[in-house]
Design an enzyme around this catalytic site. Structure first.
Site, PDB file in Angstrom:
ATOM      1  CE  LYS A  81      29.921  10.916  33.299  1.00 40.00           C
ATOM      2  NZ  LYS A  81      29.678  11.822  32.154  1.00 40.00           N
ATOM      3  CB  SER A 156      27.611  14.779  33.629  1.00 40.74           C
ATOM      4  OG  SER A 156      28.102  13.994  32.567  1.00 40.74           O
ATOM      5  CB  SER A 180      29.886  15.309  30.178  1.00 41.32           C
ATOM      6  OG  SER A 180      28.588  15.789  30.405  1.00 41.32           O
TER       7      SER A 180
END
Lengths: 488, 99
Positions: A81, A156, A180
């Site tokens: 990420k 996210s 997330s």
């Protein structure tokens, strides 16, 4: 053996690598080709690190050839990420304000994976600074759900979930501040864990909410999740919130029987607003566990309705402070045209550099912390946070784990919730409570509703990831939801 | 304690977080903030009599280590990301206002 190994879990690829049936170079090249071919459809990557990947694959093959220092992750391609710092590789948080930022140091988890011999494929898209539940708040591109390109991957960590789901890496790291990792894992049919707060070092993670943030693996199955967590967890002198206690060998005890253990079903999670296909998948999973000899009991988390406001208030308050560092003077975007003084640089840089959701949250955070409102909002939320934590302690004193959905619905369509921030916040309703409490939670696939994946989460006691893995693994031994691949 | 967050309040918090915003944006955010804060007001229903605020969610206390100087990032390396620098320092416009 070509063409299929990109869909295999880490533990199977590892066997092929050490048996010299494939090389890390072959695997990495195939994965890169696939990423260039498929990713334009789903946009899971923000940056693909070809040169680095090929170099690391070459080193991994040398290591395997020498027969020394081989770990379960040696030669395995993974994605990160884009809020996790990588020395020499652009790290953007999917924000304009960091669009050109190249860190001078790597996060502890990145160093650990490099030491283990894993191969970095690239950095994945996310909601800007982790603020969002659909990946639509990325300043660059909307990531799409590999199961239906009209739908969101969740957020996210949407890029990290979509990349694993579409077999564009063998595993990824996400980051879970309030669901997330788990929410997009559920939307994309991936397994993922939010570890206990403090189990994995946050050094080099670009902070959203320092007291909630947890880096966690996203993988094809529970066994892989255990392997990756084992590699990244542990004490770090650069993060004083990390635990001293040794990291268990999670993957070795996966096959222990779950017979006689007790699952708690939080009754407050099964009230209204849940999609019928989600509820029936969860009920089916509960029956599967009963067939495995587990006991099931209803439990109560009485303060559940306060979880969402507590989570968002504290998030906004901490984020407004954490994001103060993006000021256009030391690194990142700097807008200085006609600036009369340094304040003008701050105002202009932050106006141009941040997206609307980030602006909303840092302003509301400052509001909740400002004099006259501090007691009513911030302090009140910290008190209710204590109640949320006690809820989990009480419930988990009488059962071994809790079981709940990861979301009330399956993946929604792009654009469906973008005009209503509050409606978007509500999609996090089942995943936010664990972070203020600090407890670990494992998300795994448990069925489909109208063709879209359904996720469930197992929530455990502080530092008891072992039980989560054991119970999750038992489920995956008798079901094959996690093996289903998207039509892409 | 339900109240509407007017544009003046929005502009005030925008200034607190050093965020430039236009009149139009202030109006948009004002409506959205009121909806969100109304939702947060639900917390008033929680009974927190005698409940201490959460501070640390780990059981770690007083994490100490030796204060030993170590080599870290060089000045040159650090300044690679700096938008403006001069003679090894970050450069910003006037901080204390006009003479």
């Amino acid at each position: 053996m070509t063409g299929q190994f990109h869909t295999l879990p880490i533990h199977q690829i590892h066997q092929l690598l050490i048996d010299k049936k494939i090389s890390s170079m072959e695997l990495t090249q195939a994965m890169l080709r696939r990423a260039y071919e498929i990713d334009p459809k789903i946009s899971s990557y923000v940056t693909i690190t070809d040169d680095l990947a090929l170099e690391q694959a070459r080193q991994a093959d040398d290591r395997i050839a020498s027969g020394e220092n081989i770990t379960p992750l040696t030669g395995i391609p993974f994605a990160l990420k884009d809020c996790i710092s990588t020395r020499g590789v652009r790290t953007t948080c999917s924000s304009k304000i960091l669009a050109e930022y190249v860190p001078q140091y790597s996060a502890t988890v990145v160093n650990k994976l490099a030491d283990a011999g894993a191969v970095l494929m690239g950095k994945t898209n996310m909601d800007e600074f982790g603020m969002g539940s659909s990946c639509e708040n990325s300043a660059f591109v909307d990531t799409r759900n590999p199961w239906d390109l009209e739908r969101v991957p969740g957020g996210s960590s949407g890029g990290s979930a979509a990349a694993v789901s579409a077999s564009l890496c063998s595993f990824s790291l996400g980051e879970d501040t309030g669901g997330s990792v788990r929410m997009p894992a559920g939307f994309c049919n991936v397994t993922g864990i939010k570890p206990t707060y403090g189990r994995v070092s946050r050094y080099g993670l670009i902070s959203l909410v320092s007291s909630f943030d947890c880096i966690g693996p996203m993988t094809r199955d529970v066994q892989d999740c255990a392997i990756v967590l084992e590699a990244i967890a542990g004490k770090d002198e650069r993060d004083s919130t990390t635990f001293n206690s040794p990291v268990p060998q999670y993957h070795q005890d996966l096959n222990k029987s779950v017979k006689g253990m007790t699952i708690g079903i939080p009754k407050e999670y099964f009230v209204s607003g849940m999609e019928a296909g989600v509820e029936s998948s969860i009920q089916e999973a509960i029956r599967t566990y009963e067939a495995l000899g587990m006991k099931v009991r209803e439990v109560s988390l009485p303060n559940t309705r306060y979880a969402l406001p507590v989570y968002y208030l504290l998030l906004m308050a901490e984020a407004s402070s954490n994001l103060a560092r993006f000021d256009g003077t030391r690194f990142g975007l700097s807008v200085s045209e006609n600036a009369r003084d340094v304040i003008d640089i701050y105002l202009q840089t932050r106006r141009e550099g941040f997206g609307d959701e980030v602006k909303r949250r840092i302003m509301l955070g400052a509001y909740a912390l400002s004099s006259g409102y501090y007691d009513a909002y911030y302090l009140k939320a910290q008190k209710v946070r204590t109640l949320l934590r006690r809820d989990f302690e009480t419930a988990l004193a009488s059962v071994d784990i809790l079981l709940a959905p990861t979301s009330p619905t399956t993946a929604f369509k792009l654009g469906e919730k973008t005009n209503d921030p509050l409606e978007m916040y509500l999609s996090d309703i089942y995943v936010v409570a664990t972070n203020p409490a600090g407890v670990p939670a494992l998300a795994l696939p448990c069925g489909f509703s109208k063709g879209m994946p359904v996720g469930m989460q197992l929530i455990g006691r502080h530092l008891d990831e072992q039980t989560l893995f054991q119970v999750g693994h038992a489920y995956q031994q008798v079901t094959d939801w996690h093996e289903q691949l998207p039509p892409i | 304690m339900t109240q509407t967050i007017d544009t003046k309040t929005v502009k005030n918090v925008a200034h607190l977080v050093r965020l430039g915003i236009s009149e139009e944006e202030a109006q948009k955010f004002s409506g959205q903030f009121s909806t969100i804060i109304d939702y947060f007001d639900m917390l008033n229903e929680a009974d927190t009599e005698n409940v201490p605020p959460a501070s640390d969610i780990t059981t770690n206390t007083n994490v100490l280590r030796e204060d030993v100087a170590k080599v870290s990032m060089s000045r040159e390396e650090f300044l690679k990301n700096a938008p403006r620098s001069e003679r090894g320092y970050l450069k910003v416009p006037t901080v204390l206002g006009d003479e």
